[in-house]
Motif scaffolding. Structure first.
Motif, PDB file in Angstrom:
ATOM      1  N   MET A  32       0.827  -1.196   0.000  1.00 32.80           N
ATOM      2  CA  MET A  32       0.000   0.000   0.000  1.00 32.80           C
ATOM      3  C   MET A  32       0.867   1.253   0.000  1.00 32.80           C
ATOM      4  O   MET A  32       0.610   2.193  -0.741  1.00 32.80           O
ATOM      5  CB  MET A  32      -0.927   0.003   1.215  1.00 32.80           C
ATOM      6  N   GLU A  33       1.874   1.269   0.870  1.00 33.04           N
ATOM      7  CA  GLU A  33       2.828   2.354   0.951  1.00 33.04           C
ATOM      8  C   GLU A  33       4.207   1.753   1.151  1.00 33.04           C
ATOM      9  O   GLU A  33       4.374   0.530   1.150  1.00 33.04           O
ATOM     10  CB  GLU A  33       2.459   3.306   2.113  1.00 33.04           C
ATOM     11  N   ASN A  34       5.185   2.616   1.336  1.00 33.36           N
ATOM     12  CA  ASN A  34       6.549   2.118   1.503  1.00 33.36           C
ATOM     13  C   ASN A  34       6.703   1.276   2.760  1.00 33.36           C
ATOM     14  O   ASN A  34       7.550   0.384   2.822  1.00 33.36           O
ATOM     15  CB  ASN A  34       7.533   3.285   1.542  1.00 33.36           C
ATOM     16  N   GLU A  35       5.912   1.540   3.775  1.00 31.72           N
ATOM     17  CA  GLU A  35       6.066   0.840   5.041  1.00 31.72           C
ATOM     18  C   GLU A  35       4.821   0.061   5.429  1.00 31.72           C
ATOM     19  O   GLU A  35       4.700  -0.370   6.574  1.00 31.72           O
ATOM     20  CB  GLU A  35       6.412   1.846   6.150  1.00 31.72           C
ATOM     21  N   ARG A  36       3.882  -0.136   4.503  1.00 31.43           N
ATOM     22  CA  ARG A  36       2.646  -0.836   4.829  1.00 31.43           C
ATOM     23  C   ARG A  36       2.342  -1.859   3.739  1.00 31.43           C
ATOM     24  O   ARG A  36       2.417  -1.545   2.548  1.00 31.43           O
ATOM     25  CB  ARG A  36       1.476   0.132   5.010  1.00 31.43           C
ATOM     26  N   VAL A  37       1.982  -3.045   4.185  1.00 29.83           N
ATOM     27  CA  VAL A  37       1.661  -4.157   3.300  1.00 29.83           C
ATOM     28  C   VAL A  37       0.263  -4.648   3.641  1.00 29.83           C
ATOM     29  O   VAL A  37      -0.065  -4.813   4.830  1.00 29.83           O
ATOM     30  CB  VAL A  37       2.677  -5.309   3.436  1.00 29.83           C
ATOM     31  N   LEU A  38      -0.548  -4.836   2.623  1.00 31.70           N
ATOM     32  CA  LEU A  38      -1.880  -5.413   2.800  1.00 31.70           C
ATOM     33  C   LEU A  38      -1.827  -6.857   2.349  1.00 31.70           C
ATOM     34  O   LEU A  38      -1.419  -7.141   1.217  1.00 31.70           O
ATOM     35  CB  LEU A  38      -2.921  -4.641   1.998  1.00 31.70           C
ATOM     36  N   ILE A  39      -2.240  -7.764   3.213  1.00 31.85           N
ATOM     37  CA  ILE A  39      -2.146  -9.186   2.920  1.00 31.85           C
ATOM     38  C   ILE A  39      -3.507  -9.819   3.157  1.00 31.85           C
ATOM     39  O   ILE A  39      -4.209  -9.481   4.124  1.00 31.85           O
ATOM     40  CB  ILE A  39      -1.056  -9.860   3.782  1.00 31.85           C
ATOM     41  N   SER A  40      -3.911 -10.682   2.233  1.00 30.33           N
ATOM     42  CA  SER A  40      -5.177 -11.404   2.318  1.00 30.33           C
ATOM     43  C   SER A  40      -4.872 -12.887   2.504  1.00 30.33           C
ATOM     44  O   SER A  40      -4.212 -13.500   1.662  1.00 30.33           O
ATOM     45  CB  SER A  40      -6.021 -11.176   1.065  1.00 30.33           C
ATOM     46  N   LEU A  41      -5.348 -13.466   3.591  1.00 29.40           N
ATOM     47  CA  LEU A  41      -5.096 -14.867   3.893  1.00 29.40           C
ATOM     48  C   LEU A  41      -6.085 -15.749   3.142  1.00 29.40           C
ATOM     49  O   LEU A  41      -7.061 -15.287   2.545  1.00 29.40           O
ATOM     50  CB  LEU A  41      -5.197 -15.104   5.398  1.00 29.40           C
ATOM     51  N   LYS A  42      -5.821 -17.046   3.196  1.00 26.91           N
ATOM     52  CA  LYS A  42      -6.684 -17.991   2.481  1.00 26.91           C
ATOM     53  C   LYS A  42      -8.074 -18.078   3.096  1.00 26.91           C
ATOM     54  O   LYS A  42      -9.006 -18.562   2.459  1.00 26.91           O
ATOM     55  CB  LYS A  42      -6.044 -19.370   2.453  1.00 26.91           C
ATOM     56  N   SER A  43      -8.227 -17.608   4.333  1.00 26.82           N
ATOM     57  CA  SER A  43      -9.534 -17.589   4.978  1.00 26.82           C
ATOM     58  C   SER A  43     -10.366 -16.379   4.594  1.00 26.82           C
ATOM     59  O   SER A  43     -11.537 -16.299   4.963  1.00 26.82           O
ATOM     60  CB  SER A  43      -9.362 -17.625   6.498  1.00 26.82           C
ATOM     61  N   GLY A  44      -9.767 -15.402   3.886  1.00 23.99           N
ATOM     62  CA  GLY A  44     -10.468 -14.184   3.519  1.00 23.99           C
ATOM     63  C   GLY A  44     -10.215 -13.024   4.450  1.00 23.99           C
ATOM     64  O   GLY A  44     -10.662 -11.901   4.171  1.00 23.99           O
ATOM     65  N   ASP A  45      -9.486 -13.253   5.560  1.00 21.15           N
ATOM     66  CA  ASP A  45      -9.159 -12.158   6.468  1.00 21.15           C
ATOM     67  C   ASP A  45      -8.071 -11.278   5.859  1.00 21.15           C
ATOM     68  O   ASP A  45      -7.112 -11.772   5.264  1.00 21.15           O
ATOM     69  CB  ASP A  45      -8.695 -12.699   7.817  1.00 21.15           C
ATOM     70  N   ILE A  46      -8.226  -9.970   6.031  1.00 24.52           N
ATOM     71  CA  ILE A  46      -7.281  -8.999   5.504  1.00 24.52           C
ATOM     72  C   ILE A  46      -6.528  -8.377   6.677  1.00 24.52           C
ATOM     73  O   ILE A  46      -7.153  -7.873   7.626  1.00 24.52           O
ATOM     74  CB  ILE A  46      -7.989  -7.914   4.679  1.00 24.52           C
ATOM     75  N   TYR A  47      -5.208  -8.410   6.603  1.00 26.14           N
ATOM     76  CA  TYR A  47      -4.352  -7.854   7.647  1.00 26.14           C
ATOM     77  C   TYR A  47      -3.516  -6.734   7.066  1.00 26.14           C
ATOM     78  O   TYR A  47      -3.095  -6.779   5.911  1.00 26.14           O
ATOM     79  CB  TYR A  47      -3.440  -8.932   8.239  1.00 26.14           C
ATOM     80  N   LEU A  48      -3.275  -5.736   7.907  1.00 28.72           N
ATOM     81  CA  LEU A  48      -2.415  -4.617   7.557  1.00 28.72           C
ATOM     82  C   LEU A  48      -1.114  -4.761   8.341  1.00 28.72           C
ATOM     83  O   LEU A  48      -1.121  -4.771   9.581  1.00 28.72           O
ATOM     84  CB  LEU A  48      -3.090  -3.287   7.884  1.00 28.72           C
ATOM     85  N   ILE A  49      -0.014  -4.886   7.619  1.00 27.30           N
ATOM     86  CA  ILE A  49       1.294  -5.057   8.230  1.00 27.30           C
ATOM     87  C   ILE A  49       2.043  -3.738   8.118  1.00 27.30           C
ATOM     88  O   ILE A  49       2.201  -3.193   7.016  1.00 27.30           O
ATOM     89  CB  ILE A  49       2.088  -6.184   7.547  1.00 27.30           C
ATOM     90  N   THR A  50       2.495  -3.228   9.250  1.00 27.90           N
ATOM     91  CA  THR A  50       3.320  -2.029   9.288  1.00 27.90           C
ATOM     92  C   THR A  50       4.762  -2.433   9.552  1.00 27.90           C
ATOM     93  O   THR A  50       5.056  -3.116  10.545  1.00 27.90           O
ATOM     94  CB  THR A  50       2.839  -1.067  10.382  1.00 27.90           C
ATOM     95  N   LEU A  51       5.659  -2.057   8.669  1.00 24.61           N
ATOM     96  CA  LEU A  51       7.079  -2.380   8.792  1.00 24.61           C
ATOM     97  C   LEU A  51       7.772  -1.257   9.553  1.00 24.61           C
ATOM     98  O   LEU A  51       7.805  -0.113   9.103  1.00 24.61           O
ATOM     99  CB  LEU A  51       7.707  -2.557   7.410  1.00 24.61           C
ATOM    100  N   LEU A  52       8.308  -1.597  10.709  1.00 20.30           N
ATOM    101  CA  LEU A  52       8.989  -0.622  11.551  1.00 20.30           C
ATOM    102  C   LEU A  52      10.481  -0.738  11.312  1.00 20.30           C
ATOM    103  O   LEU A  52      11.067  -1.807  11.507  1.00 20.30           O
ATOM    104  CB  LEU A  52       8.656  -0.863  13.022  1.00 20.30           C
ATOM    105  N   SER A  53      11.098   0.340  10.872  1.00 17.10           N
ATOM    106  CA  SER A  53      12.508   0.328  10.504  1.00 17.10           C
ATOM    107  C   SER A  53      13.256   1.374  11.311  1.00 17.10           C
ATOM    108  O   SER A  53      12.671   2.301  11.876  1.00 17.10           O
ATOM    109  CB  SER A  53      12.679   0.595   9.008  1.00 17.10           C
ATOM    110  N   ASP A  54      14.578   1.203  11.343  1.00 16.75           N
ATOM    111  CA  ASP A  54      15.412   2.170  12.023  1.00 16.75           C
ATOM    112  C   ASP A  54      15.990   3.155  11.011  1.00 16.75           C
ATOM    113  O   ASP A  54      15.595   3.194   9.842  1.00 16.75           O
ATOM    114  CB  ASP A  54      16.529   1.463  12.799  1.00 16.75           C
ATOM    115  N   GLY A  55      16.952   3.948  11.440  1.00 18.19           N
ATOM    116  CA  GLY A  55      17.526   4.940  10.554  1.00 18.19           C
ATOM    117  C   GLY A  55      18.344   4.355   9.430  1.00 18.19           C
ATOM    118  O   GLY A  55      18.599   5.020   8.416  1.00 18.19           O
ATOM    119  N   MET A  56      18.741   3.107   9.531  1.00 20.96           N
ATOM    120  CA  MET A  56      19.530   2.448   8.489  1.00 20.96           C
ATOM    121  C   MET A  56      18.660   1.701   7.498  1.00 20.96           C
ATOM    122  O   MET A  56      19.157   0.907   6.710  1.00 20.96           O
ATOM    123  CB  MET A  56      20.532   1.495   9.137  1.00 20.96           C
ATOM    124  N   ARG A  57      17.330   1.926   7.552  1.00 22.95           N
ATOM    125  CA  ARG A  57      16.372   1.297   6.618  1.00 22.95           C
ATOM    126  C   ARG A  57      16.363  -0.213   6.744  1.00 22.95           C
ATOM    127  O   ARG A  57      16.183  -0.934   5.773  1.00 22.95           O
ATOM    128  CB  ARG A  57      16.676   1.689   5.170  1.00 22.95           C
TER     129      ARG A  57
END
Length: 732
Positions: A32-57
């Motif tokens: 969705m964005e540089n730090e957010r991933v939208l994932i759909s599981l085989k059950s139909g549930d949708i999860y929003l994953i936020t990637l937390l990074s440090d200053g070194m990416r």
């Protein structure tokens, strides 16, 4: 780590993410964005994953948040304007609109340990490099999802059967047509359903009246503040019947309508009601007559697009019809035109901007419009080669690639007054803050008269100036493309040219942006779609018409001894092409005749044609909106019965056949129909977690032993089968 199997198979370098019990097999993901991933599981549930990074990416933590529950997804695709497309092979594909709902600042305990310290367990290293814990504030966003569109999917189909339709009116059961429908097992898992297909439209009849020898009818409005129909006008061979439509349908015995003659046309013009009879034209307000205009020649047909109208005489002469005010009283006015030898007329109010003489900017020859969003024309290959460089062709420069597809034109305005010029720049307010799926430019309405001559020529003239802006020769030969001819000289002779019986132009689709031309030539029915096209002539319309293939058959059946009402016996032609704007939320055309048809332009831009065979021949049709029949319609059957009907809203007409889905929330495998009880038996399966595993004993007996794992262990699932009986009458 999403489950308890991960520590046994993976050396996860980061901290434990939390107590989850998820699996990623058969899942789909999209950024969705540089730090957010939208994932759909085989059950139909949708999860929003936020990637937390440090200053070194580098990623140091994940944040999992359940966003929604949707269909079993087969693919994900991000679209512009905060839209996400979820494609499914097991259910309906949907289009989601998302927007940020809120943001939460969470405190995460971060353990900062040097890599060297983790590799060396010596206390000296730990003392040198250190091992400390710090709190860090992280911003987490939550989103709201809204379903804005969907595509019906009936696959995979495992089995199907044929049964009788339970939701059919009693008036249709006595006919010879079998009211059968196809029922199939569709979908998988929670998207499992029974799909029901019908080969024709089956209206829901509210009431039926016996009214013999009625040739045509109209429903009219008399109150400008209400969209309810006030009166029903029935035209007989030599008289007219006026009915008032309220709580009940009653006959109006005394009114200003002419009841001693047959009626050719009834409509609304400038807030009044106009009634066109063979030898006179009446102007009424409600049921009070305001003006009566007598003619010395018989009228053949008439058409009105408010505030203008046209009248065609039996001699083929066309006159303009208008309303003027004299001595503070409204009166009808007929004006002569230069058109003669006319056989068909119709009027049209254009709101799409295609009926314009202004040249298209930065565009050239165009292809026919085939979808709702395609409102522009395609550039030539030579111009594409000039505009696009090598990098754009290889890597796709979207700005240059779609630059030629933008259509910029000014609406045609016959009366260039200061008022119209000031209104031309005004735009309607948007109903929502978010951007719509389809963006259409607002155009001032323009009024046109489309007519055909006895030599097969099609003309389009502006109202009220009657200037000629389109001249198409050989229209009666039904060519694939209708183009404007620079030579406006009439053809010599009309021998051997097919006869044009009827013509109609209507704007369909979203905001009536899709003009269609429909015509009956001899015993054939043709549909044309308008598309923009640049021409060299300054006064000609910058458009053309392309023929559309369809499956409508209107030829009469050869029967013996048929003594029912014959529409050809009427001295005046009864139009068979009837337009409607809102019947159960649909706009389109109804085609009367021996084989009646519905034509819908759905929200996805597809022109669907559906027959209505159950009641046989339909002699006339009219839309009807009443307190007892909201957004319904009226029609006369072949047995001279007036039926007040509504269109079933449980079916979807955006398919080749009218269809609907009955959700089961499980996987259907088999379906069977029991004729005596009108019952469907459906075999379904539902997956269930099985915390047992097979174990072999010393005596070679097979037993099941429990699986001793924690709550985060993904247990295997087994299908539990069941049989469900569905009663057609009860609908469950």
């Amino acid at each position: 780590m999403l489950n308890s199997l991960a520590p046994q198979t993976t050396d996860f370098p980061l901290q434990k993410q939390g107590d989850y019990m998820l699996t990623l097999d058969d899942s789909q993901a999209v950024m969705m964005e540089n730090e957010r991933v939208l994932i759909s599981l085989k059950s139909g549930d949708i999860y929003l994953i936020t990637l937390l990074s440090d200053g070194m990416r580098s990623i140091k933590k994940f944040s999992w948040l359940k966003a929604a529950t949707s269909v079993l997804t087969s693919c994900l695709c991000m679209a512009t304007g905060n839209y996400i497309f979820l494609g499914s092979r097991f259910g309906n594909s949907i289009l989601l609109y998302y927007q940020e709902k809120s943001s939460v600042t969470a405190n995460f305990l971060e353990e900062q340990t040097n890599k060297r310290a983790r590799l060396d367990d010596d206390d000296l290293d730990l003392e040198i490099f250190g091992n400390k814990k710090e709190k860090q504030d992280i911003r987490l966003s939550t989103y709201s999802f809204e379903v804005v569109d969907s595509l019906m999917n009936f696959s995979p189909i495992t089995q199907m059967t044929v049964g009788e339709s339970p939701f059919i009116s009693e008036e249709y059961r006595s006919n010879n047509h079998h009211d059968l429908e196809i029922v199939s097992c569709s979908g998988y898992g929670k998207n499992g359903a029974l799909s029901i297909f019908q080969n024709s439209i089956r209206p829901m009849i509210n009431s039926t009246f016996d009214l013999p020898t009625v040739y045509n009818m109209w429903t009219i409005h008399t109150d400008s503040t209400s969209n309810m129909h006030s009166y029903l006008i029935l035209a007989k061979a030599d008289s007219t019947l006026v009915l008032q439509t309220g709580e009940d349908i009653t006959e109006v015995e005394e009114s200003g309508f002419c009841s001693t003659e047959t009626t050719l046309y009834v409509g609304n013009i400038q807030g009044y009601v106009v009634q066109v009879c063979p030898m006179s034209i009446l102007l009424l307000q409600d049921t009070t007559i305001l003006h009566r205009l007598e003619l010395s020649e018989t009228i053949s047909s008439a058409s009105v697009c408010d505030p203008y109208g046209v009248v065609m005489l039996m001699s083929g002469v066309v006159k303009l019809l208008g309303v003027v005010t004299r001595d503070k009283k409204p009166q009808l006015l007929l004006s002569d035109t230069s058109s003669t030898h006319i056989v068909c007329i119709t009027t049209y109010t254009d709101e799409s901007g295609l009926f314009s003489t202004e040249p298209l900017e930065d565009t050239v020859e165009a292809a026919p419009v085939t979808s709702v969003n395609e409102t522009a024309e395609l550039p030539k290959d030579t111009e594409m080669e000039e505009d696009l460089d090598e990098d754009a062709l290889l890597y796709g420069d979207s700005d240059k690639l779609f630059e030629g597809f933008k259509m910029k034109r000014k609406p045609f305005n016959e009366e260039k007054t200061s008022k119209s010029n000031s209104n031309s720049n005004s735009k309607p307010t948007k109903p929502e803050e978010r951007g719509p799926l389809m963006v259409a430019q607002y155009h001032n309405p323009t009024h046109w008269c489309i007519l055909t001559r006895d030599d097969g020529v099609l003309e389009i003239r502006a109202l009220p100036s009657w200037n000629l802006h389109y001249f198409c020769k050989n229209f009666a030969m039904s060519p694939k493309v209708l183009g404007d001819s620079e030579d406006h000289h009439p053809s010599v002779g009309s021998e051997g040219i097919p006869g044009v019986k009827e013509i109609c132009v209507v704007g369909l689709g979203w905001q009536r942006q899709r003009p269609y031309l429909l015509t009956l030539i001899d015993d054939d029915f043709f549909i044309y779609s308008a598309f923009p096209y640049n021409t060299s002539s300054k006064n000609s319309l910058k458009m053309r018409f392309a023929k559309i293939q369809h499956e409508v058959l209107i030829k009469k059946k050869k029967t013996r001894g048929n003594k029912l009402l014959d529409m050809d016996a009427h001295p005046h032609y009864t139009p068979k092409i009837q337009c409607f704007s809102n019947i159960a939320g649909y706009s389109g055309i109804f085609l009367c005749g021996d084989l009646p048809y519905w034509l819908f332009l759905t929200t996805h831009g597809a022109l669907r044609t559906h027959p209505m065979y159950l009641d046989g021949k339909v002699t006339c049709f009219a839309p009807f909106h009443n307190v007892n029949c909201e957004h319904g319609f009226l029609y006369f059957s072949s047995t001279d019965e007036l039926r007040v009907c509504t269109l079933p809203t449980t079916l979807s007409y955006d398919n080749h056949w009218p269809a609907k889905k009955v959700p089961l929330r499980s996987t259907p495998h088999f379906v069977a129909y029991h004729h005596d009880t009108k019952t469907y038996a459906v075999c379904t399966s539902t997956p269930s977690l099985n915390p047992m595993r097979p174990a072999m004993q010393n005596n070679m007996d097979k037993e099941e032993a429990p699986i001793e794992e924690d709550d985060n262990f993904p247990y295997p699932s087994l299908n539990w089968y069941s049989i469900t009986y569905i009663l057609g009458k009860a609908g469950r």
